[in-house]
Motif scaffolding. Structure first.
Motif, PDB file in Angstrom:
ATOM      1  N   LEU A 140     129.046 -28.130  82.740  1.00  0.00           N
ATOM      2  CA  LEU A 140     129.228 -29.295  82.085  1.00  0.00           C
ATOM      3  C   LEU A 140     128.238 -30.323  81.699  1.00  0.00           C
ATOM      4  O   LEU A 140     128.043 -30.979  80.525  1.00  0.00           O
ATOM      5  N   SER A 141     127.242 -30.501  82.626  1.00  0.00           N
ATOM      6  CA  SER A 141     125.969 -31.290  82.460  1.00  0.00           C
ATOM      7  C   SER A 141     125.224 -30.793  81.149  1.00  0.00           C
ATOM      8  O   SER A 141     124.851 -31.684  80.446  1.00  0.00           O
ATOM      9  N   ILE A 142     124.982 -29.612  81.079  1.00  0.00           N
ATOM     10  CA  ILE A 142     124.387 -28.896  79.968  1.00  0.00           C
ATOM     11  C   ILE A 142     125.168 -29.036  78.701  1.00  0.00           C
ATOM     12  O   ILE A 142     124.271 -29.479  77.736  1.00  0.00           O
ATOM     13  N   SER A 143     126.391 -28.664  78.681  1.00  0.00           N
ATOM     14  CA  SER A 143     127.056 -28.897  77.556  1.00  0.00           C
ATOM     15  C   SER A 143     127.007 -30.393  76.867  1.00  0.00           C
ATOM     16  O   SER A 143     127.033 -30.860  75.813  1.00  0.00           O
ATOM     17  N   THR A 144     127.160 -31.157  77.754  1.00  0.00           N
ATOM     18  CA  THR A 144     127.256 -32.574  77.529  1.00  0.00           C
ATOM     19  C   THR A 144     125.929 -33.325  76.952  1.00  0.00           C
ATOM     20  O   THR A 144     125.895 -33.802  76.129  1.00  0.00           O
ATOM     21  N   ALA A 145     125.056 -32.819  77.512  1.00  0.00           N
ATOM     22  CA  ALA A 145     123.564 -33.344  76.985  1.00  0.00           C
ATOM     23  C   ALA A 145     123.359 -33.035  75.510  1.00  0.00           C
ATOM     24  O   ALA A 145     123.175 -33.476  74.565  1.00  0.00           O
ATOM     25  N   PHE A 146     123.665 -31.658  75.232  1.00  0.00           N
ATOM     26  CA  PHE A 146     123.481 -30.950  74.027  1.00  0.00           C
ATOM     27  C   PHE A 146     124.488 -31.432  72.993  1.00  0.00           C
ATOM     28  O   PHE A 146     124.297 -31.523  71.682  1.00  0.00           O
ATOM     29  N   ALA A 147     125.715 -31.771  73.464  1.00  0.00           N
ATOM     30  CA  ALA A 147     126.589 -32.366  72.447  1.00  0.00           C
ATOM     31  C   ALA A 147     126.185 -33.737  72.291  1.00  0.00           C
ATOM     32  O   ALA A 147     126.452 -34.038  70.842  1.00  0.00           O
ATOM     33  N   MET A 148     125.535 -34.280  72.742  1.00  0.00           N
ATOM     34  CA  MET A 148     125.005 -35.721  72.547  1.00  0.00           C
ATOM     35  C   MET A 148     123.766 -35.526  71.812  1.00  0.00           C
ATOM     36  O   MET A 148     123.495 -36.251  70.659  1.00  0.00           O
ATOM     37  N   VAL A 149     123.052 -34.467  71.945  1.00  0.00           N
ATOM     38  CA  VAL A 149     121.748 -34.243  70.954  1.00  0.00           C
ATOM     39  C   VAL A 149     122.438 -33.951  69.654  1.00  0.00           C
ATOM     40  O   VAL A 149     121.747 -34.349  68.686  1.00  0.00           O
TER      41      VAL A 149
ATOM     42  N   GLY B 293     121.791 -32.279  62.030  1.00  0.00           N
ATOM     43  CA  GLY B 293     122.357 -32.150  60.773  1.00  0.00           C
ATOM     44  C   GLY B 293     122.281 -30.778  60.467  1.00  0.00           C
ATOM     45  O   GLY B 293     121.370 -30.129  60.926  1.00  0.00           O
ATOM     46  N   THR B 294     123.002 -30.317  59.276  1.00  0.00           N
ATOM     47  CA  THR B 294     122.822 -29.258  58.489  1.00  0.00           C
ATOM     48  C   THR B 294     122.935 -28.010  59.536  1.00  0.00           C
ATOM     49  O   THR B 294     123.957 -28.154  60.089  1.00  0.00           O
ATOM     50  N   THR B 295     122.267 -27.050  59.225  1.00  0.00           N
ATOM     51  CA  THR B 295     122.325 -25.774  60.053  1.00  0.00           C
ATOM     52  C   THR B 295     122.160 -26.025  61.522  1.00  0.00           C
ATOM     53  O   THR B 295     122.890 -25.515  62.315  1.00  0.00           O
ATOM     54  N   THR B 296     121.298 -27.218  61.784  1.00  0.00           N
ATOM     55  CA  THR B 296     121.162 -27.371  63.134  1.00  0.00           C
ATOM     56  C   THR B 296     122.176 -27.759  63.832  1.00  0.00           C
ATOM     57  O   THR B 296     122.397 -27.432  64.999  1.00  0.00           O
ATOM     58  N   LEU B 297     123.078 -28.545  63.321  1.00  0.00           N
ATOM     59  CA  LEU B 297     124.374 -29.003  63.843  1.00  0.00           C
ATOM     60  C   LEU B 297     125.127 -28.135  63.912  1.00  0.00           C
ATOM     61  O   LEU B 297     125.720 -27.965  65.172  1.00  0.00           O
ATOM     62  N   SER B 298     125.507 -27.201  62.985  1.00  0.00           N
ATOM     63  CA  SER B 298     126.567 -25.999  63.070  1.00  0.00           C
ATOM     64  C   SER B 298     126.102 -25.237  64.073  1.00  0.00           C
ATOM     65  O   SER B 298     127.030 -24.638  64.757  1.00  0.00           O
ATOM     66  N   GLU B 299     124.845 -24.831  64.229  1.00  0.00           N
ATOM     67  CA  GLU B 299     124.389 -23.684  65.094  1.00  0.00           C
ATOM     68  C   GLU B 299     124.476 -24.499  66.699  1.00  0.00           C
ATOM     69  O   GLU B 299     124.867 -23.511  67.517  1.00  0.00           O
ATOM     70  N   LEU B 300     124.061 -25.537  66.767  1.00  0.00           N
ATOM     71  CA  LEU B 300     124.235 -26.180  68.019  1.00  0.00           C
ATOM     72  C   LEU B 300     125.625 -26.333  68.567  1.00  0.00           C
ATOM     73  O   LEU B 300     125.977 -25.791  69.693  1.00  0.00           O
ATOM     74  N   LEU B 301     126.637 -26.712  67.830  1.00  0.00           N
ATOM     75  CA  LEU B 301     128.096 -26.833  68.138  1.00  0.00           C
ATOM     76  C   LEU B 301     128.527 -25.350  68.458  1.00  0.00           C
ATOM     77  O   LEU B 301     129.639 -25.511  69.415  1.00  0.00           O
ATOM     78  N   SER B 302     128.372 -24.545  67.622  1.00  0.00           N
ATOM     79  CA  SER B 302     129.038 -23.302  67.716  1.00  0.00           C
ATOM     80  C   SER B 302     128.351 -22.707  69.087  1.00  0.00           C
ATOM     81  O   SER B 302     129.129 -21.842  69.763  1.00  0.00           O
ATOM     82  N   GLY B 303     127.025 -22.701  69.283  1.00  0.00           N
ATOM     83  CA  GLY B 303     126.588 -22.398  70.403  1.00  0.00           C
ATOM     84  C   GLY B 303     127.217 -22.996  71.809  1.00  0.00           C
ATOM     85  O   GLY B 303     127.027 -22.259  72.871  1.00  0.00           O
TER      86      GLY B 303
ATOM     87  N   GLY C  88     121.080 -18.123  71.131  1.00  0.00           N
ATOM     88  CA  GLY C  88     121.321 -18.241  69.865  1.00  0.00           C
ATOM     89  C   GLY C  88     121.098 -19.686  69.372  1.00  0.00           C
ATOM     90  O   GLY C  88     121.060 -19.989  68.280  1.00  0.00           O
ATOM     91  N   ILE C  89     120.888 -20.691  70.143  1.00  0.00           N
ATOM     92  CA  ILE C  89     120.598 -21.933  69.923  1.00  0.00           C
ATOM     93  C   ILE C  89     119.068 -22.048  69.828  1.00  0.00           C
ATOM     94  O   ILE C  89     118.446 -22.322  70.564  1.00  0.00           O
ATOM     95  N   THR C  90     118.583 -22.246  68.402  1.00  0.00           N
ATOM     96  CA  THR C  90     117.059 -22.145  68.313  1.00  0.00           C
ATOM     97  C   THR C  90     116.619 -23.127  67.402  1.00  0.00           C
ATOM     98  O   THR C  90     115.356 -23.840  67.742  1.00  0.00           O
ATOM     99  N   ASP C  91     117.174 -23.580  66.290  1.00  0.00           N
ATOM    100  CA  ASP C  91     116.930 -24.681  65.387  1.00  0.00           C
ATOM    101  C   ASP C  91     116.239 -25.802  66.135  1.00  0.00           C
ATOM    102  O   ASP C  91     115.324 -26.480  65.749  1.00  0.00           O
TER     103      ASP C  91
END
Length: 406
Positions: free
Chosen positions: A67-76, A81-91, A319-322
């Motif tokens: 939960l700590s990790i997903s919270t931090a990157f959900a905040m990031v 934007g663009t593909t970085t956002l979709s890749e992050l949320l999908s990951g 798979g979260i790279t961008d």
């Protein structure tokens, strides 16, 4: 193109586990609560992250807060934007067709409200802070969203003085985790201009505490060649349990006072790898729906383990790279495409003992049947999952391979 850097730091501390995972609650109150819309995504992310860690360290202790990790990157993702956002949320496990970006952030906001609900029987604190240098001007929209959805504190920090910045951030983490995590932030990147910190601190007491006078040294079989002596807690009582014959393991749920409980999973000898490979949301759902109260003679080690991980390396492999590269789009932070995440680090600690982390006195008279109890002896490697029962969130997760190994 020159880049400035964002450092993501995650501190998870569980000083005593606890959480009930009641699926009836969802039926009673409806499944449209914001936090429940992200529950399955968070659970799926937790298991994928565990699989990655388990594959890299097949014989070591594991402990982390998904939960700590997903919270931090959900905040990031607020600044992505663009593909970085979709890749992050999908990951992170979110399907944007089923759950919109707005619903994801609303889910986290509701989750924090539920987790932070005052309760005299359990102490659970979760929060976020963004340490920023004055050379960075954050967009008002990002600041508003970070404060609205993630209750983020924004703290001015002089990264031109690395020692001062390091001291400020470590002092903050130490204070928020009641002094249990110290010197987590080390060696600031010379180019760092922001550090995002997420912390989660759980302190609770068993609903049925163990009698410390019954704790005795006993053998724990790390593997076929290694045996260590551990203080083994001992209790005969009624607990919810389930024997999973397909995965060859025994599941025991230990409730705490308040809205939390720990799930301990003991595989049969030689079955740990099979169990870990099978872990997913459906397996967990089956366990929770199959638990039945039964008289048990429970033997559980008294132990303390910790985990320290480079989350950046783990997420890249998942798979979260961008977000970690120069091609990533984090322009939502400042309006400029010159920001990337340079490092992401996570540290977590678990301490399990007879009562909790504070001295308490209690007298209880318990009547039990005279039938022979099922003996469940946790004297070989086992798994532990720690839940918040209402939001169905996995707060902490780990493998105890050797209780004597700090």
């Amino acid at each position: 193109m020159s880049h400035t850097y964002l450092y993501v730091l995650l501190a998870g501390l569980c000083v005593f586990p606890h959480c009930h995972y009641t699926f009836e609650w969802q039926e009673e109150h409806g499944s449209d609560l914001p936090s429940l819309k992200i529950a399955r995504g968070n659970t799926g992310f937790a298991f994928r992250l565990y699989h990655q860690l388990a594959s890299e360290t097949p014989h070591d202790n594991i402990f982390f807060s998904p939960l700590s990790i997903s919270t931090a990157f959900a905040m990031v993702s607020l600044g992505a934007g663009t593909t970085t956002l979709s890749e992050l949320l999908s990951g992170l496990g979110f399907n944007q067709i089923d759950t919109s970006e707005q619903e994801i952030h609303e889910g986290f906001r509701h989750l924090f409200q539920m987790l932070s609900n005052p309760n005299g029987e359990i102490y659970l604190s979760i929060g976020n802070a963004l340490f920023t240098d004055d050379q960075v001007q954050l967009l008002d929209k990002f600041l508003d969203d970070a404060k609205t959805f993630y209750e983020t504190e924004v703290l001015p920090t002089n990264f031109k003085n690395p020692e001062e910045a390091e001291s400020q951030i470590n002092t903050y983490i130490e204070k928020k985790t009641d002094g249990k995590l110290v010197n987590v932030y080390k060696k600031p990147d010379p180019e760092a201009v922001m550090v995002l910190v997420n912390y989660i601190f759980l302190k609770a007491f068993w609903e049925k505490p163990f009698d410390s006078q019954k704790t005795k040294a006993n053998d724990f079989f790390v593997d076929e060649q290694t045996t260590v002596k551990v203080p083994m807690m001992n209790k005969v009582s009624r607990f919810e349990t389930y024997r999973d014959d397909i995965l060859s393991c025994q599941v025991v749920k230990l409730p705490y006072k308040g809205n939390a409980s720990a799930l301990f999973i003991l595989p049969d000898q030689g079955q740990m790898e099979q169990l870990e490979n099978a872990l997913n949301e459906d397996v967990l759902l089956n366990w929770m729906n199959s638990l039945k109260p039964r008289k048990i003679h429970l033997l559980l080690p008294k132990f303390s383990i910790s985990g320290s991980y480079s989350v950046k390396e783990l997420l890249i492999k998942m798979g979260i790279t961008d977000v970690f590269t120069n091609r990533g789009d984090l322009s939502g932070f400042t309006g400029n495409p010159d920001l990337k995440v340079s490092k992401a680090f996570h540290e977590a600690v678990l301490n399990v003992h007879e009562a909790g982390t504070e001295a308490v006195a209690a007298t209880a008279v318990e009547a039990v049947s005279r039938s022979m109890p099922l003996i469940v002896r946790f004297n070989t490697p086992f798994l532990v999952l720690i839940f918040h029962d209402i939001t169905k969130s996995i707060l902490f997760m780990g493998r105890v391979a050797n209780p004597q190994k700090k």
